[in-house]
Scaffold this motif. Structure first.
Motif, PDB file in Angstrom:
ATOM      1  N   THR A  73     -51.064 -59.787   2.382  1.00 58.44           N
ATOM      2  CA  THR A  73     -51.516 -58.968   3.287  1.00 58.44           C
ATOM      3  C   THR A  73     -52.912 -59.599   3.964  1.00 58.44           C
ATOM      4  O   THR A  73     -53.947 -60.023   2.762  1.00 58.44           O
ATOM      5  CB  THR A  73     -51.297 -57.759   3.567  1.00 58.44           C
ATOM      6  N   ARG A 108     -43.733 -41.534   9.409  1.00 57.21           N
ATOM      7  CA  ARG A 108     -44.148 -42.319   7.849  1.00 57.21           C
ATOM      8  C   ARG A 108     -45.265 -42.826   8.153  1.00 57.21           C
ATOM      9  O   ARG A 108     -45.097 -43.614   8.906  1.00 57.21           O
ATOM     10  CB  ARG A 108     -43.508 -41.450   7.117  1.00 57.21           C
ATOM     11  N   GLY A 112     -47.858 -45.610   6.131  1.00 54.09           N
ATOM     12  CA  GLY A 112     -48.381 -46.107   4.836  1.00 54.09           C
ATOM     13  C   GLY A 112     -48.916 -48.277   5.216  1.00 54.09           C
ATOM     14  O   GLY A 112     -49.488 -47.868   6.482  1.00 54.09           O
ATOM     15  N   MET A 113     -49.237 -48.456   3.888  1.00 55.13           N
ATOM     16  CA  MET A 113     -49.505 -49.296   3.770  1.00 55.13           C
ATOM     17  C   MET A 113     -49.621 -50.220   2.703  1.00 55.13           C
ATOM     18  O   MET A 113     -48.563 -49.723   1.812  1.00 55.13           O
ATOM     19  CB  MET A 113     -51.202 -49.658   3.978  1.00 55.13           C
ATOM     20  N   THR A 114     -48.933 -51.994   3.194  1.00 55.01           N
ATOM     21  CA  THR A 114     -48.651 -52.676   1.690  1.00 55.01           C
ATOM     22  C   THR A 114     -49.418 -51.721   0.762  1.00 55.01           C
ATOM     23  O   THR A 114     -48.722 -52.013  -0.412  1.00 55.01           O
ATOM     24  CB  THR A 114     -49.448 -54.126   2.425  1.00 55.01           C
ATOM     25  N   ASP A 145     -57.917 -47.309   8.488  1.00 57.19           N
ATOM     26  CA  ASP A 145     -56.939 -46.560  10.173  1.00 57.19           C
ATOM     27  C   ASP A 145     -57.689 -45.503  10.489  1.00 57.19           C
ATOM     28  O   ASP A 145     -58.332 -45.180   9.116  1.00 57.19           O
ATOM     29  CB  ASP A 145     -55.900 -45.831   9.276  1.00 57.19           C
ATOM     30  N   ILE A 190     -52.912 -40.424  13.527  1.00 59.14           N
ATOM     31  CA  ILE A 190     -53.482 -42.626  13.641  1.00 59.14           C
ATOM     32  C   ILE A 190     -54.086 -42.011  14.534  1.00 59.14           C
ATOM     33  O   ILE A 190     -53.107 -42.567  16.042  1.00 59.14           O
ATOM     34  CB  ILE A 190     -52.681 -43.253  12.969  1.00 59.14           C
ATOM     35  N   ILE A 240     -50.566 -54.475  15.854  1.00 61.33           N
ATOM     36  CA  ILE A 240     -49.435 -55.036  15.447  1.00 61.33           C
ATOM     37  C   ILE A 240     -48.100 -55.753  16.023  1.00 61.33           C
ATOM     38  O   ILE A 240     -47.485 -54.304  17.472  1.00 61.33           O
ATOM     39  CB  ILE A 240     -49.259 -53.322  14.692  1.00 61.33           C
TER      40      ILE A 240
HETATM   41  P1  AMP Z   1     -49.693 -53.531   6.704  1.00 57.61           P
HETATM   42  O1  AMP Z   1     -50.673 -54.203   6.551  1.00 57.61           O
HETATM   43  O2  AMP Z   1     -48.255 -54.446   6.700  1.00 57.61           O
HETATM   44  O3  AMP Z   1     -49.152 -53.089   5.124  1.00 57.61           O
HETATM   45  O4  AMP Z   1     -49.652 -52.195   7.945  1.00 57.61           O
HETATM   46  C1  AMP Z   1     -50.041 -51.261   7.812  1.00 57.61           C
HETATM   47  C2  AMP Z   1     -50.736 -51.158   9.018  1.00 57.61           C
HETATM   48  O5  AMP Z   1     -49.375 -50.398   9.761  1.00 57.61           O
HETATM   49  C3  AMP Z   1     -51.363 -49.558   8.927  1.00 57.61           C
HETATM   50  O6  AMP Z   1     -52.816 -49.851   7.799  1.00 57.61           O
HETATM   51  C4  AMP Z   1     -51.421 -48.810  10.244  1.00 57.61           C
HETATM   52  O7  AMP Z   1     -52.680 -49.480  10.339  1.00 57.61           O
HETATM   53  C5  AMP Z   1     -50.168 -49.360  10.542  1.00 57.61           C
HETATM   54  N1  AMP Z   1     -49.023 -48.314  10.618  1.00 57.61           N
HETATM   55  C6  AMP Z   1     -48.369 -48.213   9.890  1.00 57.61           C
HETATM   56  N2  AMP Z   1     -47.318 -47.251   9.733  1.00 57.61           N
HETATM   57  C7  AMP Z   1     -48.061 -46.633  10.854  1.00 57.61           C
HETATM   58  C8  AMP Z   1     -47.613 -45.456  12.118  1.00 57.61           C
HETATM   59  N3  AMP Z   1     -47.087 -44.050  11.367  1.00 57.61           N
HETATM   60  N4  AMP Z   1     -48.311 -44.921  12.717  1.00 57.61           N
HETATM   61  C9  AMP Z   1     -49.261 -45.828  13.266  1.00 57.61           C
HETATM   62  N5  AMP Z   1     -50.333 -47.049  11.984  1.00 57.61           N
HETATM   63  C10 AMP Z   1     -48.852 -47.442  11.422  1.00 57.61           C
END
Ligand code: AMP
Ligand code: MCA
Length: 498
Positions: A162, A298, A300-302, A380, A392, A401
């Motif tokens: 990530t 929903r 989440g995050m990596t 976040d 959020i 994103i």
């Molecule tokens: P990643 O690094 O690919 O795991 O991306 C995770 C990030 O995606 C989180 O820290 C959020 O900023 C964003 N994210 C994931 N799901 C949502 C959601 N349902 N609404 C808003 N942001 C999200």
């Protein structure tokens, strides 16, 4: 149990002749056949000198064998390291060498480009795709059972890279327990059973398509329509036979753009789930008007897998990401980690079995993002209402994103700054109808020089995966800065956001 991940997700399916993967070209892979293929691949890995604890880097187009390779790694105790298929060879070399991967499995069509990447990192190279490849050839000749290697629930199961605010990607280390606990929670909460058929059009190199979607279906014993990528025609064709879908918001806006998608087409569906990026409340409402379904969002995050979800039964509130999962503690905190009252905006912090073990070889980064009491600082910005629903509201971290893929401006800025004639740069996210947001680069020329934009774009194309490349460029004489000298991205977003 001697290998909790394998014993929970894969072993129970041995010998079953129920459908697991519906392939777009018409074939079906049963649960039992999938487990046998995983065993063959585990033998193939051993023959390539992969041992328990080794990292297996995999940049392979989505296909049944790639998922079976994940199962094979679990059975062998190797660490599965999936990589975005859009990454260039230059990007890939970092992941392979940083992780110390024992093996790189790549696309046969890119062998000439990828073999040197493996060689330079001291990794073995093998190929795999839907049609075959060297790993597949070795696997074909192997036995269809494999003695599962003993592992502990705290042993590592996967690395997912990530990006970071420093521009250097970090390998998030996920344990067996991280994956099992989250899959179990989501399966129960979303009521997945062996009767479910999930429309799976996500990539399987990220948390969403791999751990949320595939692990939940493995846990529940259901089936997946395993599409190589998002294809609205295929979704329309398969939907009457499916019960559920998981996607990023772009999946839902594209479905809504298609007149064939209506209440009748979705009549057999029981659940649509969205995540990875904010789903606009407007999309939520339009979707309900069109189909009668309320999308379940929903978050989440990596590093943490899933943290919150709107309820299966109960109010799914548009614009919110729902309630903390039953086994996830969540707090909205100030900069010192002190919990704020409901209604106040702060940083989302989470704790639980879902939270990763840290960043590979970067203890200082892990420490920066982990509180002493075990809470992980997501970066976040969120707010929780009196009922506990989380919204959020922004990101403390400088992250774009785009269509569910993360782009860290710092990585792009480092590249832009190194271009001939560029004094400095700033990269911001600007709104995009289809992908949510896309990167725009603002470049400042060195005094008396002109920037050759075509050259900059060419260099970006060599260095960066396509999805990360700036969609637009702007030239400014200077970047807006505050009194501390910090670049004011808010001002740039206001200027170029439209
Ligand atoms: P990643 O690094 O690919 O795991 O991306 C995770 C990030 O995606 C989180 O820290 C959020 O900023 C964003 N994210 C994931 N799901 C949502 C959601 N349902 N609404 C808003 N942001 C999200
Ligand atoms: C493709 N392109 C993109 C993206 N995808 N550009 C920016 N952002 C993107 N996401 C570019 C290609 O390089 C190509 O460029 C052009 O768009 C068309 O490519 P194509 O492959 O046809 O695109 P697509 O099939 O329409 O893909 C768009 C997509 C896809 C469906 C939104 O990107 C996708 O499936 N995204 C899901 C990502 C995901 O799974 N995220 C989860 C991360 P050109 O034409 O110039 O060559 S896990 C996560 O975030 C956390 C943990 C969580 O909560 O889930």
């Amino acid at each position: 149990m001697n290998n909790p991940l394998y014993d929970t997700m894969f072993a129970p399916h041995a010998g079953k002749d129920t459908p697991f993967l519906y392939l777009p070209e018409g074939g079906i892979i049963t649960h039992g056949a999938f487990v046998e293929r995983a065993a063959q691949l585990a033998h193939a890995l051993v023959s390539l000198s992969v041992h328990s604890g080794d990292r297996v880097a995999v940049q392979v187009e989505k296909c049944a064998d790639m998922l079976a390779l994940y199962a094979a790694c679990a059975q062998l105790g190797a660490i599965f390291l999936p990589l975005n298929t859009a990454y260039t060879a230059a990007e890939l070399s970092y992941f392979v060498s940083d992780s110390g991967a024992a093996l790189l499995v790549g696309d046969p069509a890119r062998s000439d480009e990828l073999r040197p990447v493996a060689d330079a990192a001291g990794a073995v190279f093998a190929t795999l795709d839907a049609k075959g490849g060297s790993l597949s050839d070795v696997a074909d000749a192997q036995a269809t059972s494999f003695d599962t290697i003993e592992r502990h629930e705290d042993d590592l199961a996967a690395f997912l890279y990530t990006s970071g605010t420093t521009g250097r990607s970090k390998g998030a280390m996920l344990s067996q327990k991280n994956l099992i606990s989250n899959a179990r929670t989501l399966t129960e909460l979303w009521q997945f059973t062996a009767d479910d058929v999930l429309l799976h059009a996500l990539p399987i190199f990220h948390t969403h398509g791999l751990f949320v979607a595939s692990n939940v279906m493995l846990m529940s014993g259901g089936a997946m329509v395993f599409l190589p990528k998002l294809d609205i025609d295929a979704l329309v064709a398969w939907m009457p036979r499916a019960t559920s879908m998981m996607g990023v918001p772009t999946f839902y806006t594209r479905l809504l753009d298609d007149a064939r998608f209506d209440r009748d087409l979705a009549a057999n569906m029981r659940l649509f789930i969205s995540g990875s990026a904010p789903l606009l409340a407007d999309t939520h409402v339009a979707f309900e008007v069109r189909t009668g379904h309320r999308i379940l969002e929903r978050y989440g995050m990596t590093e943490t897998n899933m943290n919150t979800s709107n309820p299966y039964e109960g109010a799914r509130r548009a614009g919110t990401v729902g309630l903390p999962l039953p086994d996830v503690e969540l707090r909205i905190a100030d900069a010192d980690g002190v919990e704020l009252p409901h209604g106040e905006t702060g940083v989302v912090e989470v704790r639980g079995d879902n939270v990763f073990l840290g960043y590979w070889n970067m203890p200082e980064k892990t420490e920066e993002e982990m509180r002493e009491d075990g809470f992980f600082i997501t970066g976040d910005l969120g707010v929780q209402d009196a009922d506990g629903y989380v919204t959020i509201v922004g990101r403390g971290k400088d992250l774009i994103i785009s269509g569910g893929y993360n782009i860290y401006p710092k990585e792009l800025e480092l590249l832009m700054d190194a271009q001939d004639g560029v004094l400095e740069s700033a990269v911001i996210g600007v709104p995009h109808d289809d992908l949510g947001e896309v990167p725009l680069a603002v470049l400042v020329p060195q005094a008396g020089t002109q920037i050759d934009l075509e050259m900059v774009k060419e260099n970006a194309a060599t260095a960066l995966a396509r999805f990360k490349q700036p969609r637009e460029y702007r030239i400014l004489e200077a970047l807006p800065r505050n009194t501390m000298g910090k670049v004011q991205k808010v001002a740039l977003r206001a200027q170029f956001g439209a």
